[in-house]
Each structure stands twice: as structure tokens, then as C-alpha cells.
Design an enzyme around this catalytic site. Sequence first.
Site, mmCIF file in Angstrom:
data_model
loop_
_atom_site.group_PDB
_atom_site.id
_atom_site.type_symbol
_atom_site.label_atom_id
_atom_site.label_comp_id
_atom_site.label_asym_id
_atom_site.label_seq_id
_atom_site.Cartn_x
_atom_site.Cartn_y
_atom_site.Cartn_z
ATOM 1 N N GLU A 285 -31.999 -13.696 33.397
ATOM 2 C CA GLU A 285 -31.304 -13.408 32.132
ATOM 3 C C GLU A 285 -29.922 -14.142 32.044
ATOM 4 O O GLU A 285 -29.640 -14.603 30.802
ATOM 5 C CB GLU A 285 -31.098 -11.918 31.701
ATOM 6 N N HIS A 306 -51.084 -13.145 52.173
ATOM 7 C CA HIS A 306 -52.559 -13.335 51.977
ATOM 8 C C HIS A 306 -52.949 -13.423 50.394
ATOM 9 O O HIS A 306 -54.059 -13.064 50.095
ATOM 10 C CB HIS A 306 -53.103 -11.918 52.401
ATOM 11 N N LYS A 420 -38.205 -9.265 19.734
ATOM 12 C CA LYS A 420 -37.982 -8.065 18.956
ATOM 13 C C LYS A 420 -38.254 -8.066 17.532
ATOM 14 O O LYS A 420 -38.803 -7.252 16.886
ATOM 15 C CB LYS A 420 -36.543 -7.606 19.328
HETATM 16 O O1 PA5 Z 1 -29.273 -6.827 30.943
HETATM 17 C C1 PA5 Z 1 -29.297 -6.870 29.783
HETATM 18 O O2 PA5 Z 1 -28.365 -6.821 29.075
HETATM 19 C C2 PA5 Z 1 -30.466 -5.953 29.055
HETATM 20 O O3 PA5 Z 1 -31.667 -6.210 30.288
HETATM 21 C C3 PA5 Z 1 -30.363 -4.605 28.655
HETATM 22 O O4 PA5 Z 1 -29.855 -3.917 29.646
HETATM 23 C C4 PA5 Z 1 -31.769 -4.205 27.958
HETATM 24 O O5 PA5 Z 1 -32.300 -4.840 27.218
HETATM 25 C C5 PA5 Z 1 -31.590 -2.836 27.703
HETATM 26 O O6 PA5 Z 1 -30.637 -2.637 26.728
HETATM 27 P P1 PA5 Z 1 -30.217 -1.329 26.208
HETATM 28 O O7 PA5 Z 1 -29.236 -0.787 27.359
HETATM 29 O O8 PA5 Z 1 -28.986 -1.749 24.882
HETATM 30 O O9 PA5 Z 1 -31.142 -0.313 25.694
#
Ligand code: PA5
Length: 432
Positions: A285, A306, A420
Site C-alpha cells: 500500500e 514444495h 469500494k
Molecule cells: O493501512 C490502511 O490505511 C488500510 O489498510 C486501513 O487500515 C484499512 O482500510 C481499514 O481502514 P479503517 O481502519 O478505516 O477501517
Amino acid sequence: MSKITIDLKYTEEFLPEKSLELWSSSVSSAYKILTDKSGRGNDFLGWLDLPEKSMGQLPEILQVSQELAAELEAIVVIGIGGSYLGARAAIDSLTSPLGIGRPGPEILYAGHHLVGKYYIDLLAYLKGKRWGIVVVSKSGTTTEPAIAFRILKNALESEVGQPVASKRIIAITDEKKGALRKLSAQLGYKTFTIPDDIGGRYSVLTPVGLIPIALAGFSVESMLHGARDMMNAPENNQSLTSDPVARYTAVRNALYNQGKRTEVLCSFNPELHYVAEWWKQLFGESEGKEGKGIFPAVAEYTTDLHSMGQYMQEGPRYLFETILTPQNAASDLKIPEDTQDLDGLNFLAGRELAYVNEAACNGTALAHVAGGVPVIRILFDRVDENSLGSLFYFFEKSCAISGYMLNVNPFDQPGVELYKSNMFKLLKKPGY
Ligand code: PA5
């Protein structure tokens, strides 16, 4: 003090140690952007001081978690992505795979997918147990954990009544915004805040990680000490020979520059499975944007030798491997002598499994190097709270510097939104 070492003997053939020095100035510039707080996303650098800052919150974290843990047999931690993986990485790697000798209540997870059968089974498993919920969502509106929370909260309330249920729920969310904050105020949940200047994937050393880890009975104090040691290590001098952050960051970017576009984080320790998953999210990310970024993949050896071993040995050569190795086992077992020796294993009798595992690791590295895959080794002391704290901080810092070397914002994730909004359109959510 737990130390992290970057062993580059298996990259030498592709990238001689001397040529790594060519990366010194670009690592230093990116390092400076981070420490001066002058780069993109600099309003998300709160994690840099967390090992100190979170110490101040420890008494409250410990008190709340000890009280709840004493009352409950099982706790469901609800969250997804950065609101889930850090806690799971620590708890899973510290807990015996069979749950033997678990120091706290059983920790279960929810909110990280959308499969009904899982919730049917989870509710059946919880029936008759004393259980509670930790719900984690910074935005308070993420669909997967919100659905999970609705299902589990309803079940808990119908089992024990709303007032008792509310005492068994901890919410960890934004200080002011979001549905979860509103609901917590209405129903009187104990809450902890995810600071504004810390994104999900950098939040493991906030209550997001610390509350579930403390509830599971592990020492969050020792974890923060490990992180603080890494934050203040005398080796933090940006030297590509002695500073592990600078060294790891330089080598992975140098390999990327040679066309090695995929980094496979592997370990020969299955207990590190979720540590690798946490790493994958952190780097994926943070770096994968604007058409750039090393693709983070994970493999678990020797199991995956394996299944993925063939590909690693002879597939397309755009890969490098990073092997994560604890140098000391918590406990070990010796291979027994056998009078008949029909399996021919007596040459190993009296040897511990760690000895065989280390030979498997070196044998694999040699084979993969011969097959054209550079191998970085990251060595750390042992799988315990202290070392995990150091590793979390080490990877976070390296990831931020790597992002700056790629000239991307390591702290945003604009690409996560499209799925989303498509999903909401298909589900006919009002406003989409
Ligand atoms: O690293 C990030 O920002 C994302 O992976 C969020 O943690 C994830 O989308 C969950 O978001 P939230 O904490 O708003 O539910």
C-alpha cells in the site's frame, strides 16, 4: 537489546557490496526527507515517535486489557488491513500453533472478509463462552468490519443484554469522526483513539495493535522497548554497512533498479506467517502507486519449496528474495537415534531441528542464487515481543524511505477507493 542484521552474502553475485555505495546519496536524501518531515504525506508521520509516545498510554492500556482479559475466555478482534494485521502478526507469532500455554483469552478475528459461513461458525464456536469484542476502524465506516460488528454486537447483546455487552466491547477509532465514535458514545463503550497523524498500516504500536496484543497476554511494554531500541539505535547513521534500515532500503531499491520487480519475503518459520502478511500490506500500500513499486509477495519455507520452489528456481528472473530469520529458537527438539535406521536419518540423530532448518535455508539460498535470484537475509534475535517491536519499527522506517526514493507518497492509498465505490454502486448504497 534486539539487533537486526542485513546479511548480503547471497546478493554479492548480483550487486557487489562496493557497488551498493552508489546508492548512498539517494538513501541519505530520502532519509533526510523523512527525518526533516519535508516529504509527501508529512502529516502522517506520527508513527516515528510512537515507541516513546505510546509508553505514556501504557498504564491505561494495561489496566483496561487486564480487567477485560480476566473476565473473558475469548475476544473477537474486528478490523481489516492496517486495523488488523499488526495485532494478528504479533499474536499469531507469539502463540503456540496449538494454543498450548496461551497466556490470555483466546483471540479470534473478524471483519477481514465477507463470508457468511465464517460468521455462522464463529457464532457457534462462541456460544456458551464468555466473550467480548475489540472493534478497530479509523474511519469507522469500512464495510467489512462494520458488517462484522453489526452481526457480533447483535449476537452478544442478545446473549448477555445490552448493558453487559457494552462493558465487553472496546472500540478503537478516530478521536471525533465516524459512525463507530458516535455509537461508542451512545452505548458507553470504552474507547481508544487512533491519532490523526498515523495511517492504518503504521498503527501497530498504537492501541490498534497494543490493546489486542495486551489482551492476548503478551508484553506490550517489551514490544515498545524493542521499537524504541530500534528508534534510538546507535547504528542509525545512514551508513550502508552498519545501519540496517539504510542497508535493506538500499539493496532492495538497487535490485529493483536492475529489473527485479518482485520481492518475496520468506521465512523458514511458519509462526511468522502474519508478520509477512503485515509486511506485504505495509510495502504494497505504501509503494505501489503512480506505476511504480516493488511487488511484495510472501512464501513460507520449507512448505512452499514444495509448491513455489520450482518457480523460484527456474521461473522468470524478475524476483529477489528476502529471508527473515530468528537466530534463536524459543525451544527445540533433538532428532532421536533409531536402532534400525531404515529411514537413513541417523546421521542427524542428536541434532536439533533448528540445525536442519538452517541448512535448508542456506541450501535454498545457494540454489536460488545459482538460479538467478538474489537473496537478502534479515537476521533478528528471536520471536518475542522485544524483537517484534524492533522489526515493526525497522520495516516501517525502511518502507517510508523506500517510498521517498521512488518519489511517491508512502502514506496514502488512493487506489483502494475504486473497488469500494464500484461495490457500493452494485449494492445500490444511497449516494452511489
Ligand atoms: O493501512 C490502511 O490505511 C488500510 O489498510 C486501513 O487500515 C484499512 O482500510 C481499514 O481502514 P479503517 O481502519 O478505516 O477501517
